[in-house]
Design an enzyme around this catalytic site. Structure first.
Site, PDB file in Angstrom:
ATOM      1  N   LYS A 128      36.803  36.836   6.207  1.00 52.89           N
ATOM      2  CA  LYS A 128      36.951  38.371   6.929  1.00 52.89           C
ATOM      3  C   LYS A 128      35.886  39.227   5.712  1.00 52.89           C
ATOM      4  O   LYS A 128      35.676  39.154   5.178  1.00 52.89           O
ATOM      5  CB  LYS A 128      38.508  39.140   6.718  1.00 52.89           C
ATOM      6  CG  LYS A 128      38.396  40.098   5.270  1.00 52.89           C
ATOM      7  CD  LYS A 128      39.888  40.538   4.767  1.00 52.89           C
ATOM      8  CE  LYS A 128      40.081  41.285   3.830  1.00 52.89           C
ATOM      9  NZ  LYS A 128      39.909  40.806   2.713  1.00 52.89           N
ATOM     10  N   ARG A 167      24.511  52.576   8.726  1.00 54.69           N
ATOM     11  CA  ARG A 167      24.056  51.213   7.870  1.00 54.69           C
ATOM     12  C   ARG A 167      22.906  51.502   6.474  1.00 54.69           C
ATOM     13  O   ARG A 167      22.217  50.409   6.296  1.00 54.69           O
ATOM     14  CB  ARG A 167      23.577  50.042   8.913  1.00 54.69           C
ATOM     15  CG  ARG A 167      24.845  49.673  10.063  1.00 54.69           C
ATOM     16  CD  ARG A 167      25.347  48.518   9.382  1.00 54.69           C
ATOM     17  NE  ARG A 167      26.219  47.570  10.139  1.00 54.69           N
ATOM     18  CZ  ARG A 167      27.921  47.641   9.871  1.00 54.69           C
ATOM     19  NH1 ARG A 167      28.190  47.191   8.984  1.00 54.69           N
ATOM     20  NH2 ARG A 167      28.264  47.237  11.247  1.00 54.69           N
ATOM     21  N   GLU A 195      42.343  46.802   2.164  1.00 51.26           N
ATOM     22  CA  GLU A 195      42.422  45.707   2.317  1.00 51.26           C
ATOM     23  C   GLU A 195      44.869  45.795   2.392  1.00 51.26           C
ATOM     24  O   GLU A 195      45.551  45.007   2.866  1.00 51.26           O
ATOM     25  CB  GLU A 195      42.662  45.114   0.796  1.00 51.26           C
ATOM     26  CG  GLU A 195      41.657  43.935   1.300  1.00 51.26           C
ATOM     27  CD  GLU A 195      40.986  42.930  -0.411  1.00 51.26           C
ATOM     28  OE1 GLU A 195      41.818  43.260  -1.165  1.00 51.26           O
ATOM     29  OE2 GLU A 195      40.320  42.202   0.178  1.00 51.26           O
ATOM     30  N   LYS A 248      19.782  55.746   0.782  1.00 54.42           N
ATOM     31  CA  LYS A 248      20.367  57.135   0.214  1.00 54.42           C
ATOM     32  C   LYS A 248      19.164  57.482  -0.311  1.00 54.42           C
ATOM     33  O   LYS A 248      18.759  58.737  -0.045  1.00 54.42           O
ATOM     34  CB  LYS A 248      22.142  56.923   0.143  1.00 54.42           C
ATOM     35  CG  LYS A 248      22.596  56.213   1.236  1.00 54.42           C
ATOM     36  CD  LYS A 248      23.657  56.694   0.903  1.00 54.42           C
ATOM     37  CE  LYS A 248      25.020  55.888   1.680  1.00 54.42           C
ATOM     38  NZ  LYS A 248      26.694  56.294   1.388  1.00 54.42           N
ATOM     39  N   PHE A 283      33.619  38.963  -2.516  1.00 49.43           N
ATOM     40  CA  PHE A 283      33.286  40.431  -1.683  1.00 49.43           C
ATOM     41  C   PHE A 283      31.467  40.710  -2.435  1.00 49.43           C
ATOM     42  O   PHE A 283      31.759  41.066  -3.855  1.00 49.43           O
ATOM     43  CB  PHE A 283      33.541  40.707  -1.537  1.00 49.43           C
ATOM     44  CG  PHE A 283      33.504  42.019  -0.332  1.00 49.43           C
ATOM     45  CD1 PHE A 283      33.009  42.190   0.841  1.00 49.43           C
ATOM     46  CD2 PHE A 283      32.502  43.223  -1.182  1.00 49.43           C
ATOM     47  CE1 PHE A 283      32.136  42.968   1.519  1.00 49.43           C
ATOM     48  CE2 PHE A 283      31.770  44.321   0.021  1.00 49.43           C
ATOM     49  CZ  PHE A 283      31.644  43.559   1.406  1.00 49.43           C
ATOM     50  N   THR A 301      32.959  58.267   4.047  1.00 48.77           N
ATOM     51  CA  THR A 301      34.188  57.828   4.201  1.00 48.77           C
ATOM     52  C   THR A 301      34.625  57.797   2.721  1.00 48.77           C
ATOM     53  O   THR A 301      33.818  57.510   2.119  1.00 48.77           O
ATOM     54  CB  THR A 301      34.219  55.545   4.042  1.00 48.77           C
ATOM     55  OG1 THR A 301      33.646  55.544   5.234  1.00 48.77           O
ATOM     56  CG2 THR A 301      35.274  55.150   3.570  1.00 48.77           C
ATOM     57  N   ASP A 329      27.717  61.364   2.342  1.00 46.72           N
ATOM     58  CA  ASP A 329      29.011  60.394   2.470  1.00 46.72           C
ATOM     59  C   ASP A 329      29.998  60.018   3.452  1.00 46.72           C
ATOM     60  O   ASP A 329      30.514  61.510   4.081  1.00 46.72           O
ATOM     61  CB  ASP A 329      29.458  60.056   1.447  1.00 46.72           C
ATOM     62  CG  ASP A 329      29.813  58.366   2.093  1.00 46.72           C
ATOM     63  OD1 ASP A 329      29.542  57.504   2.207  1.00 46.72           O
ATOM     64  OD2 ASP A 329      31.173  58.389   0.655  1.00 46.72           O
TER      65      ASP A 329
END
Length: 1173
Positions: A571, A770, A507, A776, A548, A409, A407
Site C-alpha cells: 500500500k 508534494r 494504519e 520547505k 516504508f 497534517t 505544515d
C-alpha cells in the site's frame, strides 16, 4: 586521564575506520596482533562549562559583545592614564553586568550538570563473569552485555541479544526520542535469542560489525557473526535489532543487549543539535543605535579636545596661576598629550553608552518568557500540555511576524484519522453501521442479517488488515510474565480489551475499520500474523517486511498464506502504486482517488502480487544478499524492493479523513487581518491539500486559484510564471491564491527566484504540495533573505518540519502525534494551532512594545545623563572636571533609574488583551519594527538632548551666574547668603534629572500595578535617602569628602526647590501636550482602542488614559476634560466628560462604531470586565 586529554585535544580520535567491530562481552582475540578500537565512554555531557574553564570561557563569550568590550577598554584607559573619574565608576557597573550574566549562565549550566550526573549515575546491571553486577551508567563500555528490565530506559544503544520471550522479541516505546507512543517490536537473531541467562551469555562467542555512529534514528547497518561449534554464522542487523538509548522497554520482563554506541556517540546524543543563534530585529536595531551613540561619543570627545587646545592657545588660559604645569607636563610630547586628553574626554563621556542595557534586556526577556507558560489560554486541558519557551531571545520577534509557513497534517488537522470511503475493483464503498456497502445504499435499506463479503471485497480487506506494522496491547500486561506464552493473545486466547498501536494514524484507522467490517487483525508474534475473517481464524506466516521510506512512498509485506502460497501485499501513495500495476480497474481507481482527494480525504492505494515458487526463490535470494551487505546496503535494498514491487494487481484505494483542529479557520482569518500572509507547506497530494485549504479558510471560495503544477523544464516553468504574473496584473482587483507542487518549485527556485517571488507576493495565500522537508526550508530561506527582509515564522509538528522550523526567524513546534522532534528544535511550543493567534497578537504585541520602549528609554536617559557633563566643559575651560560625584556616576544606571524601566518592560499593556485578540488589525500598528524606526529613535534622542539642555541651563539661569568653584559649595557672600558651588550645582542637575527621567517613564506607562507604583516612587525616594546618608556622614573609606553636607544644604534652599519644580514641569509639559494633541488629531488604531477600552472598563476619557492609575483612578481628570473641550472632541455637556468616574459605561463590542472599516470579524461579545488602562 591521559587518553581522555589526548582525545579532547584531537590527537587520539576514538575511531578512524568506516566500521566498528564490537566483541560481545569484550572477548577479544587472543592473538597478539589485535589492537582494540577505542570508543567513547557512556557519559552524557550536555553542560557547557566545567569548574576549570567556566571563568575564562564565560568571560570570553561576554566580552565578544561590543558594549562589554568597549567598557573594559575604558576601564583599562582609566587605570593607565590620569582621567577625571575614578576607574571604579566604569569598573563597578561593568563588574555588576558581568557578574549578573555569569551567575545566570552558571546557574543554568549547574542545572545541566545536575541532570547529567543524575543520568550518568543511574544504576544499571551488566553481565560480568557469568553473573549480574550492578554499576553506574557512566561505567558501561562498548561490548558490555547490559540487562534492562520492564519499564526501564536503555542506558546505551544496544543490539538485542535475547529477551524473556522464546522468540527473542521485545516491545519498546520511543516517545522520548520521536514522540511516538505506539509499541514497536524489536527482534534478536535466532542464534542469540536462546541465551536467556548470565551463564549462557558468558559462553556466547559473537562479534558485531556495524557502521560508525550516525544521528539517523531509523538507520542502522550491521551484521553479527556467531560462532557455534567452530562454525561461524552471519546474520544481518538493521534498525529492528537496535534498542536506542532513551527508549523504554514495555510489555517485556527483561532483555539482554550488547552496547555498540555509548555516551555522546549514541544516536540520542548525536541528535542534540547546536542550533544557530537567532537574533531578533530589536537586537539588530539596538546594535545600530549603539554604533550611532558611539559616533556621538567620539564627536563630543574630539570636539572637546580641539576646543581645549583652541582655548589654551591664549597664554592666560594655557597656564593660569592656580594650575601651574609640572616639568613633566611642559616637556611631554604634544601628540601624546593630545591623545591623553582625547582618552580622558572619552572616559568622561563614556556613560552615553548604556552598559546596563544588555543585562536589563536579558533579564526582561528571561523573566517575561514565564508569562507564556503561565497563560491558561495557551493550556490544552485534554492533553495536559502548556505552552513552553525554549529560547527567550526572540520574544519580541513574535510581534513582528509577516509570513507564517505552516505544515498541514497534525498542525492544521488533528492527525486523528477516520475511515470514510474506499474503492474496490472500480466500485466505491462506504461504511454504514460497521458494514461495507456500495455507495448510494441508504441506512434504512439495510436488513439486520450479516451480509457476506465477495471475493474482491474479502481480498481487499485482508490486504489492508495484514499490510501494516500495527501492534496490539491488552489490559493485562502483568500476565505476560512468569514463563507463560507472552503471545497467547495472538492465538486468540487472551481476554480483556484489545487496543491497536501504530506509528501511523492512517494504519490504525484502517485496521480498526477492517475489524468493524468482519476482518479483524488479532496479533503478530514476529513470525506469524493472525486475522479473523467473520470469526474464523487464519494464520499467515510473515516472511519479509519491506519497510516504508520517503523515496518509495509505499510499504509491503510478503506472507505465506494458510494454503502455502506466497503473496505480496503493498500500500502507498497513488503515484507509487499505479505506475507498477498491470491488472485491476486502474482508471476507475485513479478517478476515485481524485474524488476522495477533492473531499479532503487522505488516500492510499492497495495492491497485491502472487509469487510462483521460482519467482519467490529469486526474491529470497535478492533480499538476502541486500540485507547482509555492509557497503551500500540502502542502495541494494532499493534495487531489491523495486524488483519485488512490480507486476502488481490493483485491489483498490482507501479514503481516510483527517479532521481540522478546533478554530483553525478563525485563527487563519485573524492572522490575515493582522497583515500576516499564511503559506501552507505539505507533502500531501494536490487535490487533498487544496480541499483542506478551502475548508480551513486558507483559500476563499471567491479567490482566483492559480496553479504552477507538473512543470518539466526550466523554460516551461518560466513561461508559466510569466503567464501567472500577467493574469495577476490583469485581475488585480480580486484576490489570488497560488498552488505549487514540489517538482515545479524546484525548477522555480533554480533560475527564476525573482519571478517566482513577484508572483507569490501578489497572492493572498500560497499552497505548496508534494514538498520534501528540504524544500520547505528553501522556501522559508528564500523569503527570509529577500530584499524586504520580512520576519518569518514556521510552525509544524513532525520531524519533517524541523529544517523549516530552524530556518525561520521564529520556529513554533506543535505538541502533536508525530513526535517531539519539532518541539525540541523549536523556539516555542504550543499544543494547538489556534493558540498561535494569542501568541502573536497578544504576547507578541506586548513583548515588542515593552522592549522597544525599554531600548529607546535607555538611550534617552543616558543622553540626559551625560550631555550636562559635556556642556559643563564649556564653563570649566575643558579641564575635564566632572559635574557629578563618582558615586552618582556609578549608581545612576544600576540603582536610581534601572528598576522602573525593568518593571515597565515586564507589565506594560497599551491595550487590554481581549481587545488585541478581537481586533487583529492592531497588530499592523507595530509591524515592520515601527516603534524602533530611525524617526522614533531620533525623537527620543532629541528629547534627551532637549531635557539635558533644560536641566543644565535652567539650573544655571535660576540659581545665578556667580557660581562658586569651591568643592562643597559652602561659600558665603558678604551678606552671608548661601552660595552654590560646582558640586552643589552638579547635584542639583542630577536631582532634577533623576526625577524627570523617572516621571517621563511614568507618563509613558498605561498599565499601572502596585509594583509600578512601588519602583517609580520608591526609586525617587531611595535617591533622596541615599544622598542624605552619603552626604551627611564622613565616610572613612572615601578619599575625598567633596559631597559632605552638600545635599542637605541644597534641600535647605528654597530657590533649589523652586528650580527643581520649574525645570521638571518645563521638561514634561510639552511632551505631555504633544501626546494629547497627537491622540486627538492623528490617533492610531491602538490609541482608539485605548479610548474604547477605557470607556468600557471605567468610563475614562482618552486623555485620562495617559495618566490613569490602578482601578481607574485618574491623576489628571480636570486637565483631560479641559483639553478635550478645547480641542472640540468633548462638548461641554457630554456625559462621559462630566459623569462620575466611578460609573461604568456598558457599551459592548456589538456597537456600530468600529475601529476599522475593513475589519471583517464579527464581534458580538458581551461587555468586557473592568480592566486597567
Amino acid at each position: 586521564m591521559l587518553r581522555w586529554t589526548r582525545q579532547q585535544l584531537g590527537f587520539d580520535p576514538p575511531h578512524q575506520s568506516d566500521t566498528r567491530t564490537v566483541y560481545v562481552a569484550n572477548r577479544f582475540p587472543q592473538h597478539g596482533h589485535y589492537i582494540p578500537q577505542r570508543f567513547a565512554d557512556n557519559r552524557i555531557i550536555s553542560s557547557k562549562y566545567t569548574i576549570w574553564n567556566f571563568v575564562p570561557k564565560n568571560l570570553f563569550e561576554q566580552f565578544r559583545r561590543i558594549a562589554n568590550f568597549y567598557f573594559i577598554i575604558i576601564f583599562l584607559v582609566q587605570l593607565m592614564i590620569d582621567t577625571p573619574t575614578s576607574p571604579v565608576t566604569s569598573g563597578l557597573p561593568l563588574f555588576f553586568v558581568i557578574t549578573v550574566t555569569a551567575i545566570k549562565q552558571g546557574y543554568e549550566d549547574w542545572l545541566r550538570h545536575n541532570a547529567d550526573n543524575e543520568v550518568n549515575g543511574a544504576p544499571v546491571f551488566v553481565v560480568r563473569s557469568g553473573s549480574l553486577v550492578q554499576t553506574r551508567s557512566k561505567n558501561i563500555r562498548v561490548g558490555d552485555i547490559v540487562r534492562v528490565a520492564k519499564d526501564e530506559t536503555f542506558p546505551a544503544d544496544l543490539v538485542l541479544l535475547s529477551s524473556d520471550r522464546s522468540e527473542g522479541t521485545c516491545h519498546i516505546t520511543t516517545a522520548s526520542l520521536d514522540g511516538e507512543t505506539n509499541l514497536k517490536t524489536h527482534f534478536s537473531v535466532a542464534e542469540t535469542s536462546v541465551c536467556q541467562s548470565g551463564s549462557r551469555l558468558e559462553s556466547l562467542q559473537a562479534v558485531v560489525e556495524c557502521q560508525q555512529p550516525d544521528p539517523d534514528l531509523y538507520r542502522f547497518v550491521g551484521r553479527i557473526t556467531v560462532t557455534q561449534e567452530g562454525e561461524e554464522i552471519v546474520r544481518p542487523l538493521g534498525p529492528e535489532n537496535l534498542l536506542l538509548r532513551g527508549a523504554r522497554l514495555k510489555n517485556t520482563k527483561e532483555i539482554f543487549g550488547v552496547a555498540v554506541y555509548t555516551g555522546m556517540e549514541s544516536k540520542m546524543a548525536l541528535n542534540y543539535k547546536c542550533k544557530s543563534q537567532k537574533r531578533s530585529a530589536v537586537e539588530k536595531s539596538m546594535n545600530t543605535f549603539l554604533i550611532i551613540y558611539l559616533c556621538i561619543l567620539l564627536f563630543e570627545a574630539v570636539l572637546s579636545t580641539i576646543l581645549k587646545y583652541a582655548w589654551q592657545a591664549e597664554n592666560q588660559w594655557d597656564e593660569p596661576f592656580y594650575n601651574q604645569k609640572t616639568e613633566q607636563e611642559k616637556n611631554s610630547s604634544p601628540i601624546l598629550k593630545f591623545i591623553s586628553d582625547f582618552l580622558a574626554f572619552l572616559v568622561l563621556y563614556n556613560y552615553i553608552i548604556p552598559i546596563s542595557l544588555y543585562v536589563t534586556v536579558e533579564m526582561q526577556k528571561f523573566l517575561g518568557s514565564f508569562f507564556i507558560g503561565w497563560d491558561l489560554d495557551l493550556y490544552h486541558e485534554e492533553s495536559d500540555q502548556k505552552a513552553q519557551v525554549n529560547t527567550s531571545d526572540l520574544n519580541e520577534e513574535l510581534g513582528q511576524v509577516e509570513y507564517v509557513f505552516t505544515d498541514k497534517t497534525g498542525t492544521l488537522t488533528e492527525n486523528e484519522m477516520y475511515f470514510r470511503e474506499c474503492s474496490i475493483n472500480g466500485i466505491k464503498y462506504q461504511e454504514l453501521n460497521g458494514r461495507l456497502v456500495p455507495e448510494g445504499v441508504m441506512e434504512d435499506t439495510l436488513d439486520g442479517s450479516n451480509a457476506t463479503l465477495t471475493g474482491d471485497e474479502l481480498l481487499f480487506l485482508k490486504a489492508v488488515a495484514l499490510c501494516h506494522t500495527v501492534q496490539i496491547s491488552y489490559d493485562q500486561p502483568d500476565s505476560l510474565g512468569g514463563g507463560g506464552d507472552p503471545f497467547s493473545h495472538a492465538n486468540g486466547f487472551a481476554s480483556g480489551t484489545m487496543e491497536y498501536y501504530a506509528s501511523s494514524p492512517d494504519e490504525k484507522a484502517l485496521v480498526e475499520a477492517t475489524k468493524r467490517m468482519g476482518v479483524a487483525f488479532s496479533g503478530s508474534n514476529g513470525e506469524t500474523m493472525e486475522i479473523k475473517t467473520c470469526g474464523k481464524s487464519e494464520k499467515y506466516k510473515l516472511l519479509h517486511v519491506l519497510e516504508f521510506d520517503a523515496n518509495r512512498r509505499r510499504m509491503s509485506v510478503i506472507l505465506e498464506s494458510p494454503s502455502g502460497g506466497k503473496v505480496l501485499f503493498t500500500k502507498g501513495a497513488e503515484s507509487a502504486i499505479l505506475p507498477f500495476a498491470t491488472s485491476g480497474d486502474i482508471e476507475k481507481t485513479r478517478l476515485h482517488v481524485d474524488e476522495f482527494a477533492l473531499k479532503g480525504l487522505r488516500t492510499l492505494v492497495v495492491a497485491c502480487r502472487f509469487f510462483s515458487p521460482e519467482s519467490y526463490a529469486e526474491v529470497e535470494r535478492r533480499l538476502g544478499a541486500a540485507r547482509t551487505a555492509l557497503q551500500h546496503r540502502d542502495e541494494r535494498l532499493q534495487e531489491a524492493f523495486d524488483f519485488i514491487e512490480q507486476d502488481l494487481q490493483l485491489l483498490g484505494a482507501t479514503g481516510v479523513e483527517d479532521r481540522l483542529q478546533d478554530k483553525v479557520q478563525e485563527t487563519i482569518e485573524a492572522l490575515r487581518l493582522a497583515g500576516i500572509k499564511v503559506w501552507v507547506l505539505t507533502g500531501d497530494k494536490h487535490e487533498t491539500a487544496v480541499s483542506v485549504s478551502l475548508s480551513c479558510g486558507h483559500f476563499h471560495r471567491t479567490m482566483n486559484i492559480l496553479e504552477l503544477l507538473q512543470q518539466r523544464t526550466d523554460n516551461e516553468c518560466a513561461e508559466q510564471l510569466r503567464l501567472l504574473a500577467r493574469r495577476i496584473n490583469d485581475d488585480h482587483v480580486i484576490q489570488h491564491g497560488l498552488v505549487v507542487d514540489g517538482a515545479s518549485l524546484s525548477l522555480a527556485l533554480r533560475q527564476h527566484e525573482k519571478l517566482f517571488m513577484d508572483v507569490c507576493k501578489n497572492c493572498s495565500a500560497v499552497l505548496c504540495c508534494r514538498m520534501a522537508p528540504l524544500q520547505k526550508a528553501k522556501v522559508v530561506h528564500l523569503f527570509k533573505t529577500s530584499p524586504e527582509r520580512p520576519i518569518t515564522l514556521a510552525i509544524g509538528d513532525g520531524a519533517n518540519d524541523v529544517s523549516m522550523i530552524q530556518e525561520a526567524h521564529v520556529g513554533i513546534g506543535i505538541m502533536g502525534k508525530e513526535g517531539r522532534q519539532a518541539v525540541r528544535n523549536s523556539d516555542y511550543a504550543i499544543a494547538r494551532f489556534k493558540f498561535l493567534s494569542k501568541l502573536l497578537l497578544v504576547h507578541g504585541h506586548f513583548y515588542y512594545i515593552r522592549i522597544a520602549h525599554l531600548v529607546q528609554y535607555f538611550f534617552y536617559k543616558n543622553v540626559c545623563f551625560i550631555t550636562p557633563q559635556f556642556l559643563y566643559q564649556f564653563f570649566c575651560l575643558f579641564s575635564q572636571q566632572t559635574l557629578y560625584d563618582g558615586a552618582y556616576l556609578t549608581l545612576y544606571n544600576i540603582f536610581f533609574t534601572s528598576l522602573p524601566i525593568l518593571v515597565y518592560s515586564l507589565f506594560e499593556q497599551l491595550v487590554h488583551p481581549h481587545v488585541l485578540q478581537t481586533k487583529p488589525a492592531l497588530y499592523r500598528d507595530i509591524s515592520r519594527n515601527s516603534l524602533l524606526s530611525f524617526r522614533t529613535f531620533l525623537y527620543w534622542t532629541l528629547l534627551g538632548f532637549c531635557h539635558a539642555f533644560i536641566f543644565f541651563f535652567g539650573s544655571y539661569a535660576l540659581i545665578g551666574e556667580d557660581t562658586s568653584l569651591n568643592g562643597n559649595g559652602q561659600v558665603l557672600r558678604a551678606n552671608k547668603q548661601l552660595m552654590f558651588g560646582n558640586w552643589t550645582f552638579g547635584t542639583l542637575v542630577y536631582t532634577v534629572m533623576v526625577i524627570t527621567v523617572t516621571l517621563q517613564l511614568a507618563l509613558e506607562t498605561h498599565y499601572w500595578t502596585w509594583m509600578n507604583h512601588f519602583v517609580t516612587w520608591g526609586s525617587i525616594t531611595f535617591y533622596f535617602i541615599f544622598s542624605l546618608f552619603y552626604g551627611g556622614i564622613i565616610w572613612p573609606f572615601v578619599q575625598t569628602q567633596d559631597m559632605y553636607f552638600v545635599f542637605v544644604q541644597l534641600l535647605s534652599s528654597g530657590s533649589a526647590w523652586f528650580t527643581i519644580i520649574i525645570i521638571i514641569v518645563t521638561c514634561l509639559f510639552p511632551d505631555m501636550l504633544k501626546k494629547v494633541l497627537y491622540r486627538h488629531l492623528h490617533p492610531t488604531g491602538t490609541q482608539k482602542s485605548q479610548s474604547l477600552s477605557a470607556q468600557q472598563s471605567q468610563g475614562l476619557s482618552c486623555v485620562e488614559s495617559l495618566c490613569c492609575y490602578q482601578h481607574g483612578q485618574s491623576g489628571c481628570t480636570r486637565l483631560a476634560r479641559l483639553l478635550e473641550r478645547v480641542s472640540g472632541r468633548c462638548p461641554a455637556g457630554a456625559s462621559h466628560c462630566t459623569a462620575d468616574p466611578r460609573s461604568s459605561n456598558s457599551r459592548s463590542w456589538s456597537d456600530p462604531e468600529n475601529l476599522y472599516s475593513n475589519d471583517r470579524s464579527i464581534l458580538t461579545l458581551s461587555p468586557i470586565e473592568a480592566s486597567h488602562c
